[in-house]
Design a protein around this motif. Structure first.
Motif, PDB file in Angstrom:
ATOM      1  N   SER A 102       0.834  -1.195   0.000  1.00  0.00           N
ATOM      2  CA  SER A 102       0.000   0.000   0.000  1.00  0.00           C
ATOM      3  C   SER A 102       0.876   1.255   0.000  1.00  0.00           C
ATOM      4  N   GLY A 103       2.143   1.073   0.300  1.00  0.00           N
ATOM      5  CA  GLY A 103       3.073   2.197   0.210  1.00  0.00           C
ATOM      6  C   GLY A 103       3.078   3.098   1.430  1.00  0.00           C
ATOM      7  N   VAL A 104       2.317   2.728   2.475  1.00  0.00           N
ATOM      8  CA  VAL A 104       2.314   3.567   3.670  1.00  0.00           C
ATOM      9  C   VAL A 104       3.633   3.370   4.413  1.00  0.00           C
ATOM     10  N   TYR A 105       4.206   4.452   4.840  1.00  0.00           N
ATOM     11  CA  TYR A 105       5.499   4.424   5.529  1.00  0.00           C
ATOM     12  C   TYR A 105       5.280   3.899   6.949  1.00  0.00           C
ATOM     13  N   ARG A 106       6.036   2.881   7.322  1.00  0.00           N
ATOM     14  CA  ARG A 106       5.801   2.244   8.622  1.00  0.00           C
ATOM     15  C   ARG A 106       6.901   2.567   9.640  1.00  0.00           C
ATOM     16  N   VAL A 107       6.472   3.009  10.789  1.00  0.00           N
ATOM     17  CA  VAL A 107       7.408   3.375  11.852  1.00  0.00           C
ATOM     18  C   VAL A 107       7.170   2.446  13.045  1.00  0.00           C
ATOM     19  N   SER A 108       8.224   1.845  13.573  1.00  0.00           N
ATOM     20  CA  SER A 108       8.086   0.983  14.757  1.00  0.00           C
ATOM     21  C   SER A 108       8.707   1.645  15.969  1.00  0.00           C
ATOM     22  N   LEU A 109       7.994   1.561  17.087  1.00  0.00           N
ATOM     23  CA  LEU A 109       8.547   2.039  18.347  1.00  0.00           C
ATOM     24  C   LEU A 109       9.211   0.857  19.029  1.00  0.00           C
ATOM     25  N   VAL A 110      10.503   0.973  19.243  1.00  0.00           N
ATOM     26  CA  VAL A 110      11.255  -0.124  19.817  1.00  0.00           C
ATOM     27  C   VAL A 110      12.027   0.447  20.992  1.00  0.00           C
ATOM     28  N   GLY A 111      12.230  -0.329  22.030  1.00  0.00           N
ATOM     29  CA  GLY A 111      13.036   0.200  23.122  1.00  0.00           C
ATOM     30  C   GLY A 111      12.992  -0.670  24.356  1.00  0.00           C
ATOM     31  N   TYR A 112      13.787  -0.270  25.318  1.00  0.00           N
ATOM     32  CA  TYR A 112      13.864  -0.987  26.578  1.00  0.00           C
ATOM     33  C   TYR A 112      12.505  -0.942  27.259  1.00  0.00           C
ATOM     34  N   THR A 113      12.199  -1.959  28.031  1.00  0.00           N
ATOM     35  CA  THR A 113      10.909  -1.961  28.721  1.00  0.00           C
ATOM     36  C   THR A 113      10.813  -0.754  29.664  1.00  0.00           C
ATOM     37  N   ASN A 114       9.612  -0.151  29.702  1.00  0.00           N
ATOM     38  CA  ASN A 114       9.338   1.008  30.553  1.00  0.00           C
ATOM     39  C   ASN A 114       9.919   2.336  30.045  1.00  0.00           C
ATOM     40  N   ALA A 115      10.397   2.354  28.793  1.00  0.00           N
ATOM     41  CA  ALA A 115      10.980   3.589  28.246  1.00  0.00           C
ATOM     42  C   ALA A 115       9.917   4.617  27.898  1.00  0.00           C
ATOM     43  N   GLY A 116       8.678   4.139  27.710  1.00  0.00           N
ATOM     44  CA  GLY A 116       7.587   5.064  27.384  1.00  0.00           C
ATOM     45  C   GLY A 116       7.072   4.916  25.962  1.00  0.00           C
ATOM     46  N   LYS A 117       7.270   3.749  25.353  1.00  0.00           N
ATOM     47  CA  LYS A 117       6.826   3.512  23.973  1.00  0.00           C
ATOM     48  C   LYS A 117       5.311   3.651  23.847  1.00  0.00           C
ATOM     49  N   SER A 118       4.593   3.004  24.763  1.00  0.00           N
ATOM     50  CA  SER A 118       3.127   3.029  24.676  1.00  0.00           C
ATOM     51  C   SER A 118       2.601   4.428  24.967  1.00  0.00           C
ATOM     52  N   ASP A 178      -1.669  10.947  10.399  1.00  0.00           N
ATOM     53  CA  ASP A 178      -1.444  11.860   9.272  1.00  0.00           C
ATOM     54  C   ASP A 178      -0.400  12.880   9.667  1.00  0.00           C
ATOM     55  N   LEU A 179       0.649  12.979   8.887  1.00  0.00           N
ATOM     56  CA  LEU A 179       1.664  13.989   9.170  1.00  0.00           C
ATOM     57  C   LEU A 179       1.251  15.314   8.532  1.00  0.00           C
ATOM     58  N   GLU A 180       1.716  16.402   9.134  1.00  0.00           N
ATOM     59  CA  GLU A 180       1.385  17.726   8.594  1.00  0.00           C
ATOM     60  C   GLU A 180       1.814  17.864   7.143  1.00  0.00           C
ATOM     61  N   GLU A 181       2.922  17.198   6.809  1.00  0.00           N
ATOM     62  CA  GLU A 181       3.451  17.298   5.449  1.00  0.00           C
ATOM     63  C   GLU A 181       2.556  16.589   4.451  1.00  0.00           C
ATOM     64  N   GLY A 182       1.433  16.055   4.918  1.00  0.00           N
ATOM     65  CA  GLY A 182       0.504  15.414   4.011  1.00  0.00           C
ATOM     66  C   GLY A 182       0.919  14.010   3.644  1.00  0.00           C
ATOM     67  N   ARG A 183       1.316  13.252   4.613  1.00  0.00           N
ATOM     68  CA  ARG A 183       1.677  11.864   4.358  1.00  0.00           C
ATOM     69  C   ARG A 183       1.090  11.034   5.486  1.00  0.00           C
ATOM     70  N   LYS A 184       0.591   9.864   5.121  1.00  0.00           N
ATOM     71  CA  LYS A 184       0.054   8.988   6.153  1.00  0.00           C
ATOM     72  C   LYS A 184       1.146   8.000   6.550  1.00  0.00           C
ATOM     73  N   ILE A 185       1.284   7.749   7.844  1.00  0.00           N
ATOM     74  CA  ILE A 185       2.245   6.731   8.278  1.00  0.00           C
ATOM     75  C   ILE A 185       1.528   5.783   9.241  1.00  0.00           C
ATOM     76  N   THR A 186       2.151   4.642   9.519  1.00  0.00           N
ATOM     77  CA  THR A 186       1.627   3.825  10.613  1.00  0.00           C
ATOM     78  C   THR A 186       2.695   3.767  11.697  1.00  0.00           C
ATOM     79  N   LEU A 187       2.205   3.743  12.937  1.00  0.00           N
ATOM     80  CA  LEU A 187       3.096   3.647  14.094  1.00  0.00           C
ATOM     81  C   LEU A 187       2.768   2.346  14.821  1.00  0.00           C
ATOM     82  N   THR A 188       3.789   1.559  15.118  1.00  0.00           N
ATOM     83  CA  THR A 188       3.559   0.294  15.814  1.00  0.00           C
ATOM     84  C   THR A 188       4.321   0.258  17.132  1.00  0.00           C
ATOM     85  N   ASP A 189       3.574  -0.047  18.188  1.00  0.00           N
ATOM     86  CA  ASP A 189       4.167  -0.192  19.521  1.00  0.00           C
ATOM     87  C   ASP A 189       4.319  -1.682  19.773  1.00  0.00           C
TER      88      ASP A 189
END
Ligand SMILES: Nc1nc2c(ncn2[C@@H]2O[C@H](COP(=O)(O)OP(=O)(O)OP(=O)(O)O)[C@@H](O)[C@H]2O)c(=O)[nH]1
Ligand SMILES: [Mg+2]
Length: 465
Positions: free
Chosen positions: A207-223, A252-263
């Motif tokens: 679908s071409g949507v830009y995908r961003v993953s939140l990764v990090g140590y437990t309790n860092a504040g990802k969620s 939706d980013l201000e720049e007019g692009r849709k992304i997905t964020l995954t926790d």
């Protein structure tokens, strides 16, 4: 981890003694590692009543710790009325049995791995999460069946840590053969789920949507960050491994692009290999990302070691090539001096507070910048009949200029490599724009993509997803 008190209907926390050994091999200070173990124990509902440490060149084969220290453990268990002794390092099955024999019933001897598996068992909510935890727990239990698990045979469980393993799995109490069979069934079930997840990832990739993953140590504040950016309402708690199952939200980013964020699931030092193994498909969410936001707790003195623990797991799961941005969260908890030091050491990091919203706009701009890396500018003409394609253009490209002409929508856009391929047949005003090459194959699935493009996308989808 609770025990039932006679004459009372209240559950009281199990009393735990922690044991840590400094083998001179880890960068972590023993006391920090033990403090973390204590938080894990607390998260699991235990109360830490004592801590014992020892410096050793190598673990003692039979009991992990030396004889003198074993005696100290025995006395501490008696004096403090402990229910469980938790070792910070993984014990071999025979060490566990030997220690249980020496310390004596009903005190349980467990290790960090068992503790983490127990927490995971309580926090997994989706079917896939539960299957993954069961798989990890049974892999842990299998070599230990004759030892610490023998007491489960023909006896009611004692409750607390360990006893919840493989909940409702009566065959666990029977023998290894059944456990092996169960392990292979679980693996098959997970494979089926993974295939389905792979199909979904592929669909998202196509679908071409830009995908961003939140990764990090437990309790860092990802969620907390996901919630702050998308209002996802993911469970946030000041405890370790609050979230296990991945949640994805569109933004939706201000720049007019849709992304997905995954926790997704947090990482920890000494993360049991069987967990990494069992959680491969969940972790694959991180691997399937276009960008990884490595969320880090700026207020934790061990942030450097946490970053390196996270990077190790990322490379274990084959995600080291994915572009990443370090995001220092909880900046509301550090002073100016600490902030300046971080900015100096990590000049390309983002600094935010997911709680008070500081730095979030900057972070979103940064994501937009990363997302537009490799974009090219093109002018296209899309017939009005191609509604879906026009929608894609608006959601996935940055519009530089657009006008509604008789022939269709004429737009100059910044498009990602993937979108540029999709849009190529609609190029306007250059040699590709002639009607012959613009000939479109009728939409098969309403995606508005020419058929040859669909094939190409198919072929180029990474296997990993
Ligand atoms: N002061 C402060 N606390 C924060 C911030 N972000 C998160 N927290 C707190 O940190 C704790 C952990 O937050 P979570 O969002 O659950 O962390 P996580 O990374 O999802 O943790 P796991 O799911 O356990 O891996 C919670 O108590 C949050 O309220 C922040 O920017 N500042
Ligand atoms: Mg979380």
């Amino acid at each position: 981890m609770t025990r039932f008190e006679h004459h009372s209907t209240a559950f009281v926390p199990e009393r735990a003694i922690l044991v840590g050994v400094d083998l001179g091999r880890s960068e972590w200070l023993l006391e920090d590692s033990l403090a973390e173990l204590g938080r894990l124990a607390q998260t699991d509902g235990a109360e830490v009543v004592g801590t014992l440490t020892q410096r050793l060149d190598a673990p003692v084969p039979k009991t992990f710790i030396g004889k003198g220290k074993v005696d100290e453990v025995v006395s501490a268990v008696r004096a403090l009325d402990a229910d469980v002794v938790i070792f910070d390092d993984e014990l071999t099955p025979s060490q566990q049995v030997n220690l249980e024999k020496i310390v004596g019933e009903p005190t349980k001897i467990i290790d960090r791995t068992a503790l983490i598996l127990d927490i995971f068992g309580q926090h997994a909510t989706t079917r896939e999460g539960r299957l993954q935890v069961q798989l990890a727990q049974l892999s842990y239990v299998l070599p230990r069946l004759r030892g610490m698990w023998s007491h489960l045979v023909g006896e009611q469980t004692r409750g607390g840590i360990g006893s919840r393993f493989g909940q409702g799995e009566s065959q666990l109490e029977v023998d290894r053969r059944l456990i092996r069979k169960r392990i292979s069934t679980l693996k098959n079930e997970l494979k089926a789920l993974e295939t389905r997840r792979g199909v979904q990832s592929k669909a998202r990739w196509e679908s071409g949507v830009y995908r961003v993953s939140l990764v990090g140590y437990t309790n860092a504040g990802k969620s907390t960050l996901l919630n702050a950016l998308t209002g996802a309402g993911v469970y946030v708690q000041d405890e370790l491994f609050a979230t296990l199952d991945p949640t994805t939200r569109a933004l939706d980013l201000e720049e007019g692009r849709k992304i997905t964020l995954t926790d997704t699931v947090g990482f920890i030092q000494k993360l049991p290999t069987m967990l990494v193994e069992a959680f491969k498909s969940t972790l694959a969410e991180a691997r399937a990302a276009d960008l990884i936001l490595l969320v880090c707790d700026a207020s934790d003195p061990n942030y450097r070691l946490q970053i390196s623990a996270v990077c190790n797991v990322l490379s274990d799961i084959g995600a080291s090539e994915i572009p990443r941005v370090i995001v220092f969260n909880k900046c509301d908890c550090i002073d100016d001096e600490a902030r300046r030091a971080l900015e100096r050491d990590y000049p390309s990091a983002q600094f935010i507070s997911a709680i008070d919203g500081h730095g979030l706009r900057g972070l979103l701009h940064r994501i937009a910048r990363e997302a537009s890396e490799g974009d090219s500018t093109m002018t296209v003409c899309i017939p009005y009949g191609k509604g879906l394609l026009i929608k894609m253009l608006h959601e996935r490209c940055q519009i530089v200029r657009e006008s509604y002409e008789e022939v269709g929508l004429v737009g100059t856009v910044r498009a990602s490599e993937r979108m540029a391929k999709t849009l190529a047949p609609y190029r306007y005003g250059d040699e590709l724009g002639d009607t012959e090459q613009n000939r479109l194959v009728e939409d098969v699935d309403g995606q508005g993509m020419p058929a040859d493009e669909l094939q190409r996308t198919d072929r180029e989808t990474p296997d990993a997803m």
